[in-house]
Design a protein around this motif. Structure first.
Motif, PDB file in Angstrom:
ATOM      1  N   LEU A  61     -10.544 -14.995   8.661  1.00  0.00           N
ATOM      2  CA  LEU A  61      -9.283 -15.733   8.723  1.00  0.00           C
ATOM      3  C   LEU A  61      -8.805 -16.109   7.324  1.00  0.00           C
ATOM      4  O   LEU A  61      -7.609 -16.040   7.028  1.00  0.00           O
ATOM      5  N   ALA A  62      -9.733 -16.511   6.464  1.00  0.00           N
ATOM      6  CA  ALA A  62      -9.351 -16.864   5.085  1.00  0.00           C
ATOM      7  C   ALA A  62      -8.877 -15.645   4.303  1.00  0.00           C
ATOM      8  O   ALA A  62      -8.044 -15.763   3.397  1.00  0.00           O
ATOM      9  N   SER A  63      -9.392 -14.465   4.664  1.00  0.00           N
ATOM     10  CA  SER A  63      -9.041 -13.232   3.948  1.00  0.00           C
ATOM     11  C   SER A  63      -7.871 -12.486   4.582  1.00  0.00           C
ATOM     12  O   SER A  63      -7.311 -11.572   3.969  1.00  0.00           O
ATOM     13  N   ILE A  68     -14.348  -7.663  13.567  1.00  0.00           N
ATOM     14  CA  ILE A  68     -14.841  -6.625  14.488  1.00  0.00           C
ATOM     15  C   ILE A  68     -13.726  -6.054  15.370  1.00  0.00           C
ATOM     16  O   ILE A  68     -13.910  -5.839  16.572  1.00  0.00           O
ATOM     17  N   GLY A  69     -12.584  -5.826  14.774  1.00  0.00           N
ATOM     18  CA  GLY A  69     -11.485  -5.190  15.494  1.00  0.00           C
ATOM     19  C   GLY A  69     -10.401  -6.132  15.971  1.00  0.00           C
ATOM     20  O   GLY A  69      -9.283  -5.698  16.266  1.00  0.00           O
ATOM     21  N   TRP A  70     -10.681  -7.431  16.068  1.00  0.00           N
ATOM     22  CA  TRP A  70      -9.656  -8.388  16.462  1.00  0.00           C
ATOM     23  C   TRP A  70      -8.799  -8.745  15.255  1.00  0.00           C
ATOM     24  O   TRP A  70      -9.314  -9.108  14.198  1.00  0.00           O
ATOM     25  N   GLN A  71      -7.497  -8.677  15.448  1.00  0.00           N
ATOM     26  CA  GLN A  71      -6.574  -8.836  14.336  1.00  0.00           C
ATOM     27  C   GLN A  71      -6.318 -10.301  14.002  1.00  0.00           C
ATOM     28  O   GLN A  71      -6.354 -11.179  14.862  1.00  0.00           O
ATOM     29  N   THR A  72      -6.040 -10.530  12.742  1.00  0.00           N
ATOM     30  CA  THR A  72      -5.523 -11.811  12.267  1.00  0.00           C
ATOM     31  C   THR A  72      -4.115 -11.550  11.744  1.00  0.00           C
ATOM     32  O   THR A  72      -3.902 -10.579  11.018  1.00  0.00           O
ATOM     33  N   PRO A  73      -3.134 -12.386  12.107  1.00  0.00           N
ATOM     34  CA  PRO A  73      -1.758 -12.109  11.673  1.00  0.00           C
ATOM     35  C   PRO A  73      -1.580 -12.171  10.163  1.00  0.00           C
ATOM     36  O   PRO A  73      -0.781 -11.440   9.595  1.00  0.00           O
ATOM     37  N   HIS A  74      -2.325 -13.052   9.513  1.00  0.00           N
ATOM     38  CA  HIS A  74      -2.251 -13.223   8.060  1.00  0.00           C
ATOM     39  C   HIS A  74      -3.359 -14.182   7.647  1.00  0.00           C
ATOM     40  O   HIS A  74      -3.977 -14.840   8.492  1.00  0.00           O
ATOM     41  N   ALA A  75      -3.600 -14.258   6.359  1.00  0.00           N
ATOM     42  CA  ALA A  75      -4.612 -15.202   5.867  1.00  0.00           C
ATOM     43  C   ALA A  75      -4.138 -16.631   6.088  1.00  0.00           C
ATOM     44  O   ALA A  75      -2.951 -16.930   5.947  1.00  0.00           O
ATOM     45  N   VAL A  76      -5.064 -17.500   6.472  1.00  0.00           N
ATOM     46  CA  VAL A  76      -4.719 -18.916   6.681  1.00  0.00           C
ATOM     47  C   VAL A  76      -5.709 -19.796   5.917  1.00  0.00           C
ATOM     48  O   VAL A  76      -6.868 -19.416   5.714  1.00  0.00           O
ATOM     49  N   PRO A  77      -5.278 -20.970   5.473  1.00  0.00           N
ATOM     50  CA  PRO A  77      -6.198 -21.910   4.829  1.00  0.00           C
ATOM     51  C   PRO A  77      -7.277 -22.362   5.808  1.00  0.00           C
ATOM     52  O   PRO A  77      -6.958 -22.791   6.920  1.00  0.00           O
ATOM     53  N   THR A  78      -8.524 -22.246   5.401  1.00  0.00           N
ATOM     54  CA  THR A  78      -9.646 -22.546   6.288  1.00  0.00           C
ATOM     55  C   THR A  78     -10.584 -23.578   5.649  1.00  0.00           C
ATOM     56  O   THR A  78     -10.592 -23.776   4.437  1.00  0.00           O
ATOM     57  N   ALA A  79     -11.398 -24.192   6.500  1.00  0.00           N
ATOM     58  CA  ALA A  79     -12.385 -25.166   6.027  1.00  0.00           C
ATOM     59  C   ALA A  79     -13.604 -25.118   6.930  1.00  0.00           C
ATOM     60  O   ALA A  79     -13.519 -24.732   8.097  1.00  0.00           O
ATOM     61  N   ARG A 103     -15.802  -7.186  -0.097  1.00  0.00           N
ATOM     62  CA  ARG A 103     -14.618  -7.882  -0.606  1.00  0.00           C
ATOM     63  C   ARG A 103     -15.047  -9.102  -1.397  1.00  0.00           C
ATOM     64  O   ARG A 103     -16.215  -9.516  -1.366  1.00  0.00           O
ATOM     65  N   GLU A 104     -14.079  -9.684  -2.105  1.00  0.00           N
ATOM     66  CA  GLU A 104     -14.335 -10.900  -2.876  1.00  0.00           C
ATOM     67  C   GLU A 104     -14.366 -12.119  -1.948  1.00  0.00           C
ATOM     68  O   GLU A 104     -13.916 -12.063  -0.798  1.00  0.00           O
ATOM     69  N   MET A 105     -14.877 -13.217  -2.469  1.00  0.00           N
ATOM     70  CA  MET A 105     -14.915 -14.459  -1.711  1.00  0.00           C
ATOM     71  C   MET A 105     -13.533 -15.108  -1.704  1.00  0.00           C
ATOM     72  O   MET A 105     -12.959 -15.374  -2.757  1.00  0.00           O
ATOM     73  N   PRO A 106     -12.955 -15.348  -0.527  1.00  0.00           N
ATOM     74  CA  PRO A 106     -11.662 -16.039  -0.470  1.00  0.00           C
ATOM     75  C   PRO A 106     -11.851 -17.552  -0.627  1.00  0.00           C
ATOM     76  O   PRO A 106     -12.992 -18.043  -0.650  1.00  0.00           O
ATOM     77  N   LYS A 107     -10.772 -18.267  -0.701  1.00  0.00           N
ATOM     78  CA  LYS A 107     -10.844 -19.723  -0.763  1.00  0.00           C
ATOM     79  C   LYS A 107     -11.201 -20.270   0.619  1.00  0.00           C
ATOM     80  O   LYS A 107     -10.475 -20.079   1.592  1.00  0.00           O
ATOM     81  N   ILE A 108     -12.353 -20.913   0.702  1.00  0.00           N
ATOM     82  CA  ILE A 108     -12.790 -21.572   1.926  1.00  0.00           C
ATOM     83  C   ILE A 108     -13.245 -22.976   1.537  1.00  0.00           C
ATOM     84  O   ILE A 108     -14.197 -23.137   0.765  1.00  0.00           O
ATOM     85  N   LEU A 109     -12.570 -23.973   2.035  1.00  0.00           N
ATOM     86  CA  LEU A 109     -12.950 -25.349   1.725  1.00  0.00           C
ATOM     87  C   LEU A 109     -14.202 -25.730   2.511  1.00  0.00           C
ATOM     88  O   LEU A 109     -14.442 -25.220   3.609  1.00  0.00           O
ATOM     89  N   TYR A 110     -14.982 -26.634   1.934  1.00  0.00           N
ATOM     90  CA  TYR A 110     -16.242 -27.033   2.569  1.00  0.00           C
ATOM     91  C   TYR A 110     -16.437 -28.533   2.393  1.00  0.00           C
ATOM     92  O   TYR A 110     -16.239 -29.075   1.294  1.00  0.00           O
TER      93      TYR A 110
END
Length: 327
Positions: A61-63, A68-79, A103-110
């Protein structure tokens, strides 16, 4: 706090539904899995790969890439709101997932948490406002609720908090042995207040590679029919972890054995043409149930009868792509 208490007291504005703009449809952050702004539960016994799956979904979701085949409409801010682990271990897991995707590590807040979720709502609400968070992984429900998993007064406030936050959440939870896999451990409100629930089961059979094969079953879907079970192959390397979607019929036998009868019949026929008696032996069922299901599946075009039964010889069956003579 006053802000939350006052908002609760007032409630939302009353709406005339005749004048309300009709939505164009459901919005999924992850197609079929996670609804925008709603809570989804992912539960199972310990050691079934729940957190790996949850972190991988968060990564995707962050990327803005499929899981596994299920689509994401676009990247979203995640935590990630974490009650069970720490930043070091989570960062190592995410790094392995990133390498699995190449791939590179996207921004994921923790944020590591220790007090119950309702008591830290203001802090999380600030995170949502400041960073525009649209999705959060919550690991896990038991610690986030503060205990008392069978008490209404413990469970309901967690969901009320998630509703006020207004973001999609994937809640990692544990399974109740007494529920036969239908529910997470504890109060029925966990099931009732989640918009979708998914059960994760892992094979008990040993694998030479050390990989993990799991079946994920949709136990509740508020917005339509439940999805069919999904097979996932989790591959663990020294520095990378990857997930691959596989047909449930190709899962280890202990996971296939508890699938619906029609699915087990399809799995048996994928190994080759069989007669009725061989199918009954392969699926571990005997009697009229198999005969009835074979006729239903033939009528639906899922299987074909290769030759009719006759005295002393049962009917032969195969898949539609395998219409060769039955031997």
């Amino acid at each position: 706090t006053f802000r939350i208490t006052e908002a609760e007291r007032r409630g939302e504005l009353i709406i005339n539904m005749a004048d309300y703009l009709e939505p164009t449809g459901l919005n999924y952050l992850l197609d079929g899995w996670v609804l925008e702004g709603k809570p989804t539960a992912l539960f199972g016994m310990g050691g079934t790969g729940k957190t790996w799956i949850g972190l991988d979904i968060t990564y995707c979701l962050a990327s803005g890439i499929p899981y596994i085949g299920w689509q994401t409409p676009h990247a979203v801010p995640t935590a990630v709101y974490d009650y069970e682990n720490d930043p070091d271990n989570t960062r190592l897991r995410l790094a392995k997932i990133a390498k699995g995707h190449q791939r590179e590590m996207p921004k994921i807040l923790y944020r590591q948490l220790s007090i119950p979720l309702p008591e830290t709502e203001e802090r999380i609400a600030q995170d949502v406002d400041e960073h525009g968070i649209k999705f959060a992984l919550l690991d896990s429900f038991g610690l986030a609720s503060g205990g008392g998993q069978n008490k209404d007064e413990v469970i309901i406030p967690v969901y009320a908090t998630l509703r006020r936050l207004g973001i999609a959440t994937l809640i990692i939870d544990h399974e109740s042995k007494a529920s036969n896999g239908e529910y997470a451990f504890g109060n029925v409100y966990k099931h009732n207040l989640s918009r979708m629930t998914w059960q994760v089961e892992a094979t008990k059979e040993d694998t030479d590679s050390g990989d993990l094969y799991v079946r994920v079953s949709n136990r509740k879907s508020n917005e339509g029919p439940r999805h069919k079970p999904v097979g996932i192959h989790l591959m663990f390397g020294p520095s990378a972890v990857a997930a691959k979607r596989i047909d449930v019929a190709d899962l280890p036998s202990d996971l296939v054995a508890t699938l619906p009868l029609a699915t087990r019949i399809m799995a048996a026929l994928r190994t080759g043409n069989m007669d009725t008696n061989e199918i009954k032996e392969a699926v571990g069922e005997d009697g009229a149930a198999v005969n009835t299901r074979l006729k239903e599946m033939e009528k639906a075009g899922k299987i074909v009868q290769l030759h009719p039964g006759s005295k002393g010889k049962p009917a032969g069956w195969g898949l539609p792509t395998e219409r060769q003579d039955f031997e």
